[in-house]
Structures are given as C-alpha cells and as structure tokens.
Scaffold this motif. Structure first.
Motif, PDB file in Angstrom:
ATOM      1  N   ALA A  20      48.296  51.213  19.184  1.00  0.00           N
ATOM      2  CA  ALA A  20      47.250  50.536  19.543  1.00  0.00           C
ATOM      3  C   ALA A  20      47.698  48.871  19.680  1.00  0.00           C
ATOM      4  O   ALA A  20      48.147  48.342  18.721  1.00  0.00           O
ATOM      5  CB  ALA A  20      46.275  50.448  18.501  1.00  0.00           C
ATOM      6  N   LEU A  29      42.640  49.675  27.533  1.00  0.00           N
ATOM      7  CA  LEU A  29      43.098  50.894  27.392  1.00  0.00           C
ATOM      8  C   LEU A  29      43.353  50.940  25.867  1.00  0.00           C
ATOM      9  O   LEU A  29      44.425  50.283  25.550  1.00  0.00           O
ATOM     10  CB  LEU A  29      44.139  51.688  27.920  1.00  0.00           C
ATOM     11  N   TRP A  30      42.596  52.148  24.948  1.00  0.00           N
ATOM     12  CA  TRP A  30      43.164  52.141  23.612  1.00  0.00           C
ATOM     13  C   TRP A  30      43.272  53.378  23.477  1.00  0.00           C
ATOM     14  O   TRP A  30      42.732  54.244  24.066  1.00  0.00           O
ATOM     15  CB  TRP A  30      41.862  51.503  22.808  1.00  0.00           C
ATOM     16  N   PRO A  31      44.059  53.838  22.170  1.00  0.00           N
ATOM     17  CA  PRO A  31      44.308  55.099  21.885  1.00  0.00           C
ATOM     18  C   PRO A  31      43.017  55.695  21.419  1.00  0.00           C
ATOM     19  O   PRO A  31      41.971  55.072  21.005  1.00  0.00           O
ATOM     20  CB  PRO A  31      45.220  55.348  20.617  1.00  0.00           C
ATOM     21  N   ASN A  32      42.689  57.095  21.471  1.00  0.00           N
ATOM     22  CA  ASN A  32      41.418  57.974  21.366  1.00  0.00           C
ATOM     23  C   ASN A  32      41.793  58.205  19.686  1.00  0.00           C
ATOM     24  O   ASN A  32      42.492  59.132  19.225  1.00  0.00           O
ATOM     25  CB  ASN A  32      41.472  59.080  22.002  1.00  0.00           C
ATOM     26  N   PHE A  33      40.991  57.137  18.823  1.00  0.00           N
ATOM     27  CA  PHE A  33      41.074  57.265  17.287  1.00  0.00           C
ATOM     28  C   PHE A  33      40.316  58.780  17.065  1.00  0.00           C
ATOM     29  O   PHE A  33      40.387  59.197  15.733  1.00  0.00           O
ATOM     30  CB  PHE A  33      40.502  56.233  16.680  1.00  0.00           C
ATOM     31  N   ARG A  34      39.777  59.280  17.855  1.00  0.00           N
ATOM     32  CA  ARG A  34      39.112  60.586  17.415  1.00  0.00           C
ATOM     33  C   ARG A  34      40.284  61.743  17.607  1.00  0.00           C
ATOM     34  O   ARG A  34      39.703  63.022  17.047  1.00  0.00           O
ATOM     35  CB  ARG A  34      37.735  61.003  18.180  1.00  0.00           C
ATOM     36  N   THR A  76      46.622  60.845  17.480  1.00  0.00           N
ATOM     37  CA  THR A  76      46.908  59.523  17.113  1.00  0.00           C
ATOM     38  C   THR A  76      47.037  59.249  15.657  1.00  0.00           C
ATOM     39  O   THR A  76      47.619  58.302  15.268  1.00  0.00           O
ATOM     40  CB  THR A  76      45.536  58.799  17.791  1.00  0.00           C
ATOM     41  N   TRP A  77      46.074  60.000  14.828  1.00  0.00           N
ATOM     42  CA  TRP A  77      46.235  60.098  13.326  1.00  0.00           C
ATOM     43  C   TRP A  77      47.777  60.203  13.122  1.00  0.00           C
ATOM     44  O   TRP A  77      48.091  59.606  12.242  1.00  0.00           O
ATOM     45  CB  TRP A  77      45.363  61.311  12.895  1.00  0.00           C
ATOM     46  N   PHE A 137      49.805  56.948  13.328  1.00  0.00           N
ATOM     47  CA  PHE A 137      49.708  56.110  12.251  1.00  0.00           C
ATOM     48  C   PHE A 137      50.097  56.648  10.939  1.00  0.00           C
ATOM     49  O   PHE A 137      50.824  56.116  10.338  1.00  0.00           O
ATOM     50  CB  PHE A 137      48.109  55.861  12.036  1.00  0.00           C
TER      51      PHE A 137
END
Lengths: 167, 447
Positions: free
Chosen positions: B130, B137-142, B146-147, B150
């Motif tokens: 991110a 453009l941002w990562p899809n946090f859903r 992406t989890w 992190f």
C-alpha cells in the motif's frame, strides 16, 4: 563517580549479600551494573522509568489501529471498486489488517521505549563505572557523599568481599 | 558461582562464534551451492517465463506456494515457542530460545521469497504494498492475499525485534569481549546497553510486553495464511477448521526443525552441557502431542466432508486418499501420524539419532501435506472437465531446494556472527541452579 564508592565483585552472590547489608543499614541510592540479571540487580528497588512502558505500548497499539483504519477506509473509498460483492468499507475484512498493525505498532513502540528510556536511565550511572562491568565483574556503586558518621565503616564492611573497592 | 564457571558458560555459549569446524564449512559450502542452483533455476524462470515451472490450468499454485506455506509454518513455532517458554519460566528457554527465534526470522525471510518468485515478474512485487501512487491504485483490503502481506510483514518485523531485544545484553557483552571488525558492529548494535540495574528493570518489564504482542501475532499469521485458502469456496479448502489446523501444523513442523537445528549445534559445538537430553525429551513430547492433534484434524476433515454430503468435497477427499496422489496422502499419514508415535517411548525421546530421523520424517511429511491439500483441490475441483494433474518441473524443484539452502546458509551465518544461545540468560539460569532450592535467590526471572 568522584563521590561514589565503586566496588567490583566477581561473585554474584557476594554482590547480592553486600546489597542486602547495605539495605539493612538504610544506605540508599546504591546502583548495580551487572552482565546478567542476577538477584543483585533486583535489590536496588527497581529504579528507572519503567512504569511508562505499558502505556507507551498501548499508545503504539492504538496508533496502529488508527493507521490501519485510516489506510483501509480512505484508500478503499478512493479506489471505490466493489470486489466479490463486499461493500467498499467492509469492516470484517478490514479487521485483519487492523489487528496486525495494532500489534506491530505496539511492538515497535515498546521496543523504541525500551531503547530510549534505557538511554535516559543509564545516564545516571557514570560511564567509567559502566565500563568496569564485564561477564565476570559486577559493579556496585555506593553514593559516598551521603554517608555520615559510622555509615562509611558499615559500607566498607558490606563491601569486604569485593575484589576491588575504589573511591 | 565461580569465575571458572562463568568463563565456561561464556565459552560454551559463544562456541559457535569462536570456533569453526570442518562440518560448519561443509554445511555452509553445501548450502551456498544449493542457493546457487536455486538462483540459477529462478533466473531460468525469469528469462524464459513461468512456463518452465509447470504451473498451468487448473493447478496454478504448486511447489512454490507449497514451500511458502511450509516455511511460514516452520517460522511460526520459533518465536511462539520461545515466548511461551518465557511465560512458563521454562529452563528450556536459555538453551533453545535464541536458535528458535533466529529460525523464525530466517524461515520467514525464506518463505517471503516464494510468492515473489511465483508472481513471475518478481521485480513488480511492490504492487502488493500500500503506497501512494499517481494512478490512485490501492491493494484490495478485502482480499486475504493482501491480509497475508500485512500479516507476514508485521510478523517478520516483530519477530526480528523480539530476537534483537533478547540479544541486547549479549551484544553489549560482545562489544567488550570481541576484537577485530566485529567489535564496532556489536557496539552499535547493543544500542548502548550497559547492564545497569535501571536498564535491567526496563528490560525485564519491556520483554514480557513484547512477548505478549508476539504470541497473538504468531497465531494470527498462520491463521491468515490458512485464510488464503479457506476464504475461497474451493472443495477441501473452504473450512472453518483451517486456521487452527494450520497453527497446529506450524507448531508441529517448527518443533521438528528446531530439533534438527539444535541437534546439529549440540553435536557440532559440543554443547552437551547446555542442550541436554531432557530438553530433547520435552521437545519430543511436544512433537508427539502435536502429531496427535494433526491426526485428529486429518480425521475431522474427512468426517466433516463425508458427513456434510457435498459431492465435490467428498470427491476431493476420496481422491486424495485413493487417486493419483494417494502415495503422497499415505506418506503424509505415515510421517505425521504414525512415525511420531514412537515418541511414546522414553528411550526414543532420549535417543538423538531416533529423534533426528523422526524430525526429518515430520519435515518431509509436512511439506507433502501442504503440497497435498494445495494441489489436490486445484486439480480435482468442481468441474470434472477441468480436472488435471500436476507434477513439479525440475526448475521448480530446484528453486524449492534452493530455499532450503538459503535457510541453512542464513542460519549458519547467524550462528557465526551472533551467539546461538543467550549468554545472559544462561548465566542467570546456571546461577539460579547453583543456589539452594529455597530462598528468593532461587527464583529465576528471565532476561
């Protein structure tokens, strides 16, 4: 250090015994420098600003939580694309990153607090005395300026098992 | 505690740094060769494309993702075990804590390579991060992927800091003891720690807070990796049991790897006085307990699949046990469910060669277990017209082998540059042992 009696012990038990005697004689302000957390380091009344550590870690965790929330909500709204039928701001999905960053920031703040508070705490002990400590040497500092009357004799008696006493 | 005892402890705990055996050089040379071979195989994939990896419809995740999950699993238990040993005031910690923590950091660094290799255009890996960019453009946090980014980034940072925090007193000691080019390095790395009572108090108050942060993070990271699979609707993956299943498997494989590394250190550096049969006995008991948990989970998976009655789910599990990957299934059952049962016998738990054999079997079993559930679900999913078969190509296998070399190489470098056992904790522990059993002094408060 000019005002301190510096005793160097090679035996952790002798250092602990000396500290107990000093405590019994109500000699306060004694400091210890030790290569390992021997019992001697626990006999000086837990000096140092350690009470702030828990609060700092908590502030770190809350900062991480706020950062994760802001990052996910703001950027998801900015991109504004529905994926997999989930709402743009999907709290259950966001919970994972919120948890991760909460713990991450709590850890980083805790570590930073340890480093910074240790730097502050060690300044109260003269550098020359700190340099004397080694794996086989435990240093006990007694504030000689506060000694009155027969106290100096008591201190000398307590430090009799030291391999070296400097004043 | 006498001077000679302290000197002996120091000599033992710093043995890996002060002497270099032929075995060490042989291990290092072997691991460097594996890394070179793996690197060359990766370069082949970079130059010729992902086609050389044998990944294709329907099996898009293969040996590389298997190795990623395997190493994440191994990484899981090091820090977790160390933190739990700390909270339980276990005497094991002084002997194995440092190596276990180092193992965590190194394996997670190794694991992180595989998704990067797997994406093909590895130089664009930063797309998953991110960061502000001109195209908004941002990562899809859903997305669980992406989890994962992190979770793993947080875990490697916190595990690294946990390892580093525990080393501060030793680094301070080394900055006085060691001469040559390493002395300024240790002086800088010790961050000025000098062992005053106030510093020890701060250290002993900060350390449990950090350990309390590490434990849930360690559990979460492998749960999140399991959700890469479980959040999909694929048969064999979409299961609520996946997170605890992965966590248990991670601890299981991590203990096996810890036994292998510690037995190598013990043999190579004559650390019999510190890493004792009783330590291996305890680890073997833990290995046995986790093996029973894993067997229970395997049986539960089958029970759930057949009880639920979903045709696709039943077919995947039937195929796992009887289809073209049946040999992998039965190998996994033997290595993870049967072989560790030998640890019921005290003689086996106290026999290092026997434990090494069991740990190797468990490590092999856990790699194939990851391979089994990843590949069979993808190869035998909902649509029979899309069923397939996957065999890793030799560049893929070489890249995986290179990862094992990379892990071993970093670990060997670590034990050469940093103490593989905590000097301060060992001195404290030995001092506590030298005291009478009663009295305040006998209480061990861990560094």
């Amino acid at each position: 250090m000019p005002d301190d009696l510096v005793a160097v012990f090679s035996d952790p038990d002798a250092a602990a015994a000396a500290l107990r005697q000093l405590g019994a004689a109500s000699i306060h302000g004694v400091r210890v420098i030790s290569p390992a957390p021997y019992p001697a380091v626990h006999l000086t009344g837990q000096p140092g600003p350690w009470r702030y550590l828990g609060s700092i870690a908590l502030v770190g965790g809350l900062t991480g939580l706020a950062a994760a929330t802001a990052l996910q909500v703001v950027t998801s709204r900015s991109l504004n694309i529905i994926v997999g039928g989930k709402p743009i701001v999907a709290w259950p999905a966001f919970g994972v990153v919120m948890f991760e960053l909460t713990m991450l920031f709590a850890g980083i703040f805790n570590f930073s607090a340890l480093v910074l508070l240790s730097a502050v705490a060690r300044r109260k002990v003269p550098a020359a005395a700190r340099r004397l400590a080694d794996s086989e040497r435990i240093v006990v500092l007694v504030p000689a300026a506060r000694l009155r009357g027969g106290a100096e004799a008591t201190v000398r008696a307590a430090l009799k098992h030291a391999v070296e006493v400097r004043s | 505690m006498s001077d000679s005892k302290i000197t002996q402890i120091e000599r033992d705990t710093l043995a890996t740094m002060s002497s270099t055996s032929r075995l060490y050089w042989a291990g290092l040379a072997g691991s460097v060769i594996l890394v070179a071979i793996g690197g060359w195989a990766w370069s082949l994939a970079l130059r010729q494309g992902l086609g050389v990896l044998g990944l294709n419809e329907p099996v898009m995740w293969g040996a590389l993702i298997t190795t990623f999950v395997f190493f994440i699993g191994v990484s899981h238990s090091g820090t977790l075990v160390s933190a739990i040993l700390y909270f339980t005031r276990s005497p094991l910690r002084a002997a194995i804590g440092r190596s276990a923590e180092a193992m965590t950091v190194i394996t997670i660094l190794t694991a992180g390579l595989y998704p990067i290799i797997h994406i093909g255009r590895s130089w664009l890996f930063f797309f998953v991060l991110a960061y502000p960019n001109q195209r908004q453009l941002w990562p899809n946090f859903r997305s669980p992927l992406t989890w994962d980014v992190f979770a793993i980034s947080s875990y490697v940072t916190v595990s690294g800091l946990f390892l580093y925090m525990g080393m501060l007193p030793d680094l301070a000691l080394l900055s006085r003891r060691i001469t040559g080019w390493r002395r300024p390095l240790y002086r800088v790395l010790s961050l000025g720690f000098s062992g005053t009572d106030a510093e020890w108090t701060l250290f002993e108050k900060a350390y449990p807070i950090f350990a309390a942060v590490v434990v849930p993070l360690a559990v979460s990271v492998h749960s999140v990796v399991s959700w890469d699979f479980a959040m999909s609707v694929m048969p064999g993956w979409h299961s609520a049991i996946f997170a605890p299943y992965f966590v248990a498997g991670a601890i299981f494989s991590g203990i096996a790897m810890a036994i292998l590394l510690l037995s190598g250190l013990r043999r190579g550096y004559r650390l019999e006085g510190h890493i004792k049969p009783a330590h291996f006995d305890l680890m073997a008991k833990l290995l046995l307990a986790m093996s029973l948990v894993m067997t229970f989970v395997y049986l539960t998976e089958f029970f759930m699949a057949f009880f639920r009655g979903n045709a696709a789910e039943i077919e995947v599990f039937r195929w796992r046990a009887t289809g073209s990957y049946a040999w992998v299934f039965w190998l996994v059952m033997f290595c993870n469910g049967v072989a560790p049962l030998a640890c019921f016998w005290r003689r086996v738990r106290r026999s290092l060669p026997a434990l090494i054999v069991i740990s190797v079997l468990v490590s092999v079993g856990m790699w194939f277990e990851r391979f089994l559930f990843i590949v069979t679900t993808l190869a035998h999913s909902y649509n029979p017209a899309n069923w397939g078969h996957y065999i890793p190509t030799w560049p893929e296998l070489l890249i995986c082998l290179g990862g094992f070399g990379w892990f071993l190489m970093l670990f060997l470098i670590f034990v050469k540059v940093f103490p593989s056992m905590s000097v301060a904790e060992t001195m404290q522990h030995e001092h506590a042992l030298s005291l009478p059993a009663t009295g305040d002094e006998a209480e061990v408060t861990h560094a």
